[in-house]
Enzyme design. Sequence first.
Site, PDB file in Angstrom:
ATOM      1  N   ARG A   1      34.457  20.141 -49.702  1.00  0.00           N
ATOM      2  CA  ARG A   1      35.420  21.239 -49.871  1.00  0.00           C
ATOM      3  C   ARG A   1      36.665  20.743 -50.625  1.00  0.00           C
ATOM      4  O   ARG A   1      37.362  21.521 -51.251  1.00  0.00           O
ATOM      5  CB  ARG A   1      35.879  21.775 -48.509  1.00  0.00           C
ATOM      6  CG  ARG A   1      34.860  22.638 -47.800  1.00  0.00           C
ATOM      7  CD  ARG A   1      35.347  22.983 -46.402  1.00  0.00           C
ATOM      8  NE  ARG A   1      36.589  23.724 -46.360  1.00  0.00           N
ATOM      9  CZ  ARG A   1      36.703  25.031 -46.493  1.00  0.00           C
ATOM     10  NH1 ARG A   1      35.627  25.755 -46.693  1.00  0.00           N
ATOM     11  NH2 ARG A   1      37.866  25.624 -46.419  1.00  0.00           N
TER      12      ARG A   1
ATOM     13  N   ARG B   1      40.865  14.501 -57.970  1.00  0.00           N
ATOM     14  CA  ARG B   1      41.259  14.746 -59.365  1.00  0.00           C
ATOM     15  C   ARG B   1      41.923  13.526 -59.992  1.00  0.00           C
ATOM     16  O   ARG B   1      42.754  12.886 -59.352  1.00  0.00           O
ATOM     17  CB  ARG B   1      42.241  15.925 -59.430  1.00  0.00           C
ATOM     18  CG  ARG B   1      41.683  17.212 -58.863  1.00  0.00           C
ATOM     19  CD  ARG B   1      42.308  18.406 -59.572  1.00  0.00           C
ATOM     20  NE  ARG B   1      41.946  19.647 -58.895  1.00  0.00           N
ATOM     21  CZ  ARG B   1      42.710  20.230 -57.994  1.00  0.00           C
ATOM     22  NH1 ARG B   1      43.869  19.711 -57.660  1.00  0.00           N
ATOM     23  NH2 ARG B   1      42.309  21.360 -57.418  1.00  0.00           N
TER      24      ARG B   1
ATOM     25  N   ARG C   1      34.531  24.746 -32.784  1.00  0.00           N
ATOM     26  CA  ARG C   1      35.842  24.138 -32.601  1.00  0.00           C
ATOM     27  C   ARG C   1      36.854  25.274 -32.533  1.00  0.00           C
ATOM     28  O   ARG C   1      36.722  26.284 -33.228  1.00  0.00           O
ATOM     29  CB  ARG C   1      36.206  23.248 -33.803  1.00  0.00           C
ATOM     30  CG  ARG C   1      35.260  22.134 -34.080  1.00  0.00           C
ATOM     31  CD  ARG C   1      35.330  21.005 -33.123  1.00  0.00           C
ATOM     32  NE  ARG C   1      36.628  20.365 -33.091  1.00  0.00           N
ATOM     33  CZ  ARG C   1      37.000  19.497 -32.133  1.00  0.00           C
ATOM     34  NH1 ARG C   1      36.172  19.211 -31.136  1.00  0.00           N
ATOM     35  NH2 ARG C   1      38.186  18.926 -32.169  1.00  0.00           N
TER      36      ARG C   1
ATOM     37  N   ARG D   1      48.069  19.371 -38.552  1.00  0.00           N
ATOM     38  CA  ARG D   1      48.953  19.810 -39.630  1.00  0.00           C
ATOM     39  C   ARG D   1      50.067  20.700 -39.097  1.00  0.00           C
ATOM     40  O   ARG D   1      49.965  21.226 -37.988  1.00  0.00           O
ATOM     41  CB  ARG D   1      48.181  20.533 -40.737  1.00  0.00           C
ATOM     42  CG  ARG D   1      47.259  21.617 -40.263  1.00  0.00           C
ATOM     43  CD  ARG D   1      46.350  22.105 -41.413  1.00  0.00           C
ATOM     44  NE  ARG D   1      45.294  22.966 -40.905  1.00  0.00           N
ATOM     45  CZ  ARG D   1      44.300  23.439 -41.634  1.00  0.00           C
ATOM     46  NH1 ARG D   1      44.217  23.141 -42.917  1.00  0.00           N
ATOM     47  NH2 ARG D   1      43.380  24.206 -41.105  1.00  0.00           N
TER      48      ARG D   1
ATOM     49  N   GLU E   1      49.408  22.530 -35.480  1.00  0.00           N
ATOM     50  CA  GLU E   1      48.021  22.939 -35.220  1.00  0.00           C
ATOM     51  C   GLU E   1      47.250  21.779 -34.576  1.00  0.00           C
ATOM     52  O   GLU E   1      47.270  20.662 -35.078  1.00  0.00           O
ATOM     53  CB  GLU E   1      47.378  23.330 -36.554  1.00  0.00           C
ATOM     54  CG  GLU E   1      45.920  23.710 -36.435  1.00  0.00           C
ATOM     55  CD  GLU E   1      45.304  24.091 -37.787  1.00  0.00           C
ATOM     56  OE1 GLU E   1      45.946  24.811 -38.583  1.00  0.00           O
ATOM     57  OE2 GLU E   1      44.170  23.668 -38.040  1.00  0.00           O
TER      58      GLU E   1
ATOM     59  N   TYR F   1      31.081  28.664 -41.683  1.00  0.00           N
ATOM     60  CA  TYR F   1      32.506  28.669 -41.987  1.00  0.00           C
ATOM     61  C   TYR F   1      32.704  29.368 -43.321  1.00  0.00           C
ATOM     62  O   TYR F   1      32.383  28.828 -44.367  1.00  0.00           O
ATOM     63  CB  TYR F   1      33.050  27.245 -42.041  1.00  0.00           C
ATOM     64  CG  TYR F   1      34.532  27.226 -42.264  1.00  0.00           C
ATOM     65  CD1 TYR F   1      35.381  27.750 -41.297  1.00  0.00           C
ATOM     66  CD2 TYR F   1      35.087  26.748 -43.428  1.00  0.00           C
ATOM     67  CE1 TYR F   1      36.743  27.788 -41.488  1.00  0.00           C
ATOM     68  CE2 TYR F   1      36.453  26.769 -43.636  1.00  0.00           C
ATOM     69  CZ  TYR F   1      37.269  27.288 -42.663  1.00  0.00           C
ATOM     70  OH  TYR F   1      38.624  27.328 -42.862  1.00  0.00           O
TER      71      TYR F   1
ATOM     72  N   ASP G   1      35.114  31.131 -46.150  1.00  0.00           N
ATOM     73  CA  ASP G   1      36.449  31.435 -46.657  1.00  0.00           C
ATOM     74  C   ASP G   1      36.549  32.954 -46.773  1.00  0.00           C
ATOM     75  O   ASP G   1      35.527  33.648 -46.789  1.00  0.00           O
ATOM     76  CB  ASP G   1      36.646  30.798 -48.037  1.00  0.00           C
ATOM     77  CG  ASP G   1      36.911  29.297 -47.932  1.00  0.00           C
ATOM     78  OD1 ASP G   1      37.357  28.849 -46.863  1.00  0.00           O
ATOM     79  OD2 ASP G   1      36.656  28.581 -48.917  1.00  0.00           O
TER      80      ASP G   1
HETATM   81  N1  UDP Z   1      40.279  16.554 -44.636  1.00  0.00           N
HETATM   82  C1  UDP Z   1      40.802  15.287 -44.442  1.00  0.00           C
HETATM   83  N2  UDP Z   1      42.124  15.073 -44.688  1.00  0.00           N
HETATM   84  C2  UDP Z   1      42.952  16.049 -45.105  1.00  0.00           C
HETATM   85  C3  UDP Z   1      42.421  17.338 -45.312  1.00  0.00           C
HETATM   86  C4  UDP Z   1      41.084  17.562 -45.064  1.00  0.00           C
HETATM   87  O1  UDP Z   1      40.100  14.385 -44.031  1.00  0.00           O
HETATM   88  O2  UDP Z   1      44.160  15.792 -45.300  1.00  0.00           O
HETATM   89  C5  UDP Z   1      38.832  16.746 -44.379  1.00  0.00           C
HETATM   90  C6  UDP Z   1      38.540  17.148 -42.930  1.00  0.00           C
HETATM   91  O3  UDP Z   1      37.295  16.556 -42.557  1.00  0.00           O
HETATM   92  C7  UDP Z   1      38.406  18.655 -43.003  1.00  0.00           C
HETATM   93  C8  UDP Z   1      37.755  18.841 -44.381  1.00  0.00           C
HETATM   94  O4  UDP Z   1      38.328  17.799 -45.183  1.00  0.00           O
HETATM   95  O5  UDP Z   1      37.594  19.158 -41.969  1.00  0.00           O
HETATM   96  C9  UDP Z   1      37.987  20.203 -45.011  1.00  0.00           C
HETATM   97  O6  UDP Z   1      39.386  20.409 -45.158  1.00  0.00           O
HETATM   98  P1  UDP Z   1      40.002  21.838 -45.460  1.00  0.00           P
HETATM   99  O7  UDP Z   1      41.445  21.665 -45.790  1.00  0.00           O
HETATM  100  O8  UDP Z   1      39.147  22.538 -46.440  1.00  0.00           O
HETATM  101  O9  UDP Z   1      39.852  22.531 -44.048  1.00  0.00           O
HETATM  102  P2  UDP Z   1      40.406  23.938 -43.526  1.00  0.00           P
HETATM  103  O10 UDP Z   1      41.730  24.187 -44.176  1.00  0.00           O
HETATM  104  O11 UDP Z   1      39.382  24.928 -43.887  1.00  0.00           O
HETATM  105  O12 UDP Z   1      40.534  23.707 -42.065  1.00  0.00           O
END
Ligand code: UDP
Length: 389
Positions: free
Chosen positions: A186, A190, A263, A294, A316, A364, A366
């Site tokens: 996901r 870059r 979860r 976060r 969160e 999951y 979006d």
């Molecule tokens: N992830 C990570 N570090 C970060 C952000 C994301 O390891 O700083 C990993 C983590 O395993 C997460 C996955 O990338 O479950 C997908 O992140 P995303 O931000 O897409 O998750 P969402 O916002 O959908 O919870």
Amino acid sequence: MLPNLGYIFMKKYTKVFVVGAGMFGSVVAERIANDSGIPVTVLDKRAHIGGNCWSEICPVTGIEYHKYGSHIFHTSDAVVYEYISKFMSLNSYRHTVYTTYQGRVYSMPINLDTINTYYGVNLGPEEARKFIAGEIDRDTIADPQNLEDKAVSLIGRPLYEAFIKGYTQKQWECPPRELPAYIITRLPVRYSYNNRYFSDTYEGVPVEGYAHFFHSLLKNYRISLCLNTNFSLSDEIEDDTLIVFTGPIDEYFSHRLGRLEWRTLDFEYDILDTQDYQGTAVMNYADVETKYTRVHEFKHYHPERPPVPSTLICREYSRYAGAGDTPYYPINTEKNQALYKAYRELAAAQQGVVFGGRLGSYKYLDMDDAVKAALVCYDQEIKPRLAKR
Ligand code: UDP
């Protein structure tokens, strides 16, 4: 469990029900009412529509906050964008995320800025590409089958250990080696200074908020809304009744084969007497020692709105969902996938019911995926059935 009186009353008058007023359910209801011109009753056990996309105005600060964590609409699908644009306009917000690791802030997803800051170097795109290829080569992973191997094969072990390992452990409470590789794909990697979180053509947050968007979707005299209403079947589904069920598929069958695992998230809010707490909408915390994953600061989602003197933030936390907790992320183990498959077989034999949405499809999704899935489901499954009645 017996349905409540509102439901019994509606049943007399409507033959088409949508269970769940989230993204999938609301889009399907809108199509049934506006495209097929058929009355539809939408039930939701919550006190509000919009499912996990719902947002509200904080009465103290006046700041709109996303009640179930940050929701940014993004899509590259022109059909989806055209559809949602009939009900809302997106503002100019572009999602950027930063992550704190051992007291320092880095840019996410991993880009040239993250690489240069982390290694204390000043590489250009091609140099960085070669440098990271060297880091990747230090591990020999031929065919990455799990999240850890996949991440290491994309960015090398040091960046994985810093930015992915701890965050993922907190998010999923299980070693990244036991998680599927697709979760990490996901996130883009870059070799430029482009730090936008999403790469889609269309992006933003509804100018007038998510509540307004869902009210617009469901604004039709043919749509009857029953909030605070649990759904359960008291008798056989009559031949001319159609139910679109968007709740958890295992719940529909009273968990008779077992419970699908999810979860859930907990949110801890704070109102702070400062104009700007963290300078960005989302700050991730990569260290396992920081218990939350976060922090959201909602005012940043609406740079077009007049400034307010205080701010609303929310930490969160992720944990295993017990019975009664709000499901967020499906836990895609082999066991759960096999159980879901078994429920799908029961669902296929269920006359008069269509299952869909994130909870109904144990996926999951979006927001744009949910809109797309609802439009396809309406066109391919619901509309033909309604036409036959
Ligand atoms: N992830 C990570 N570090 C970060 C952000 C994301 O390891 O700083 C990993 C983590 O395993 C997460 C996955 O990338 O479950 C997908 O992140 P995303 O931000 O897409 O998750 P969402 O916002 O959908 O919870």
